[in-house]
Design a protein around this motif. Sequence first.
Motif, PDB file in Angstrom:
ATOM      1  N   SER A 299       0.827  -1.196   0.000  1.00  0.00           N
ATOM      2  CA  SER A 299       0.000   0.000   0.000  1.00  0.00           C
ATOM      3  C   SER A 299       0.868   1.255   0.000  1.00  0.00           C
ATOM      4  O   SER A 299       0.596   2.219  -0.745  1.00  0.00           O
ATOM      5  CB  SER A 299      -0.917  -0.004   1.234  1.00  0.00           C
ATOM      6  N   ILE A 306      -5.787   1.101   1.512  1.00  0.00           N
ATOM      7  CA  ILE A 306      -6.370  -0.243   1.493  1.00  0.00           C
ATOM      8  C   ILE A 306      -7.699  -0.284   0.745  1.00  0.00           C
ATOM      9  O   ILE A 306      -7.986  -1.248   0.018  1.00  0.00           O
ATOM     10  CB  ILE A 306      -6.558  -0.757   2.940  1.00  0.00           C
ATOM     11  N   LYS A 310      -7.201  -3.309  -3.546  1.00  0.00           N
ATOM     12  CA  LYS A 310      -7.635  -4.563  -4.184  1.00  0.00           C
ATOM     13  C   LYS A 310      -7.833  -4.422  -5.689  1.00  0.00           C
ATOM     14  O   LYS A 310      -7.843  -5.411  -6.423  1.00  0.00           O
ATOM     15  CB  LYS A 310      -8.917  -5.089  -3.533  1.00  0.00           C
ATOM     16  N   MET A 331      -8.547  -7.364   2.982  1.00  0.00           N
ATOM     17  CA  MET A 331      -8.615  -5.952   2.607  1.00  0.00           C
ATOM     18  C   MET A 331     -10.033  -5.412   2.761  1.00  0.00           C
ATOM     19  O   MET A 331     -10.239  -4.293   3.265  1.00  0.00           O
ATOM     20  CB  MET A 331      -8.122  -5.763   1.172  1.00  0.00           C
TER      21      MET A 331
END
Length: 349
Positions: A299, A306, A310, A331
């Motif tokens: 990250s 976060i 993804k 996540m």
Amino acid sequence: MKKTTVSIFNNKGGVGKTTIIWNLGISLSELGKKVLLIDFDPQCNLSIATLGGSEFAACLNTSEKYPYGQTIRSFAQPYIQQNIIGSTCTLKPKSNQRRKKTLHIVPGDFWLNNFADILNVGTDVISGSGLYRFMLIHKLVEEIEKNNNLEYDFVLIDLPPSFNTLVRAALYCSDYFMVPCTPDLFSAYCVGLIGEVLPAFITDWEQGKDRYLASNRYDTIIPTKGHPKFAGWIFNGFDTRNNKPIGADKAQYDQISSAIQEKLIPNLKKISAYACVPSFVPSEPIGEIEDLNVMAPDSIVQNTPIKYLKSAKPTRDIGRGTWSQNQVSLMKKTEKEYDKLANYMINNF
């Protein structure tokens, strides 16, 4: 709602203050709040994480046009050394530059180490002669709002792991402070120290305020400052089984929880100048952030919080360049925890 200023503070390092303030700011902005992040830590980790290393380095460059760079120093150094209002600089985090959300950051600066040396508790605070030197963050936000023609809902301040004058200045300007803790041997001890040191900070402020107001009784700012309230603690970076801390992490959780209930809160309640512990604050954590393992450094490297990570590819060679289902699930769980913490702030502050 009125603007609320919150310091993320622990005198212990490595408890995740930077990642918490960044991801919390993202959640608040996604919930429609106007958010300003202030990097008040000379290490400048929040600036590097949100802007990127090269982008932050460019902010530090000085020139005839920007004699103090384009960081917090551009406002702070003229304010503190020449008693004039300096220039302000706010940027959008790299991950938010294409998003229509109000999330800005005031980049930090290594010069803050010098600023900490300039501030003097005895001369400036206790004597009451230099209280406004400790009001720098208040004046900075005031000027930013005027220049940007907006009002923020939340101002979040990232602080160094110490009890130095930078921390005092931020706490005196804050409405609330939240304390992140990790499952280690020293978190419980440091929590107890906060309960011992903060009341002394407040005593110093009250003495200086009384002296100042004796000859400045119509001042409308100073009487409203120096009252930071404990908003709760955050348990960060632990391993779980069945959604509960396990092993040594569970033992450390219990020790920290005991220190909060038996040392921190009772000592803060002894402060007579104001109610330092609001009735809505629970004894259990207001947020629980699990250990993200490789996702946390990824990250930072990608300057991506976060909530958005993804959708990005991992920088490490994981499978075929995608996150595993377990990682995506963690996540999403972490994202919900930050949203929960953001709603806690919106509903209570």
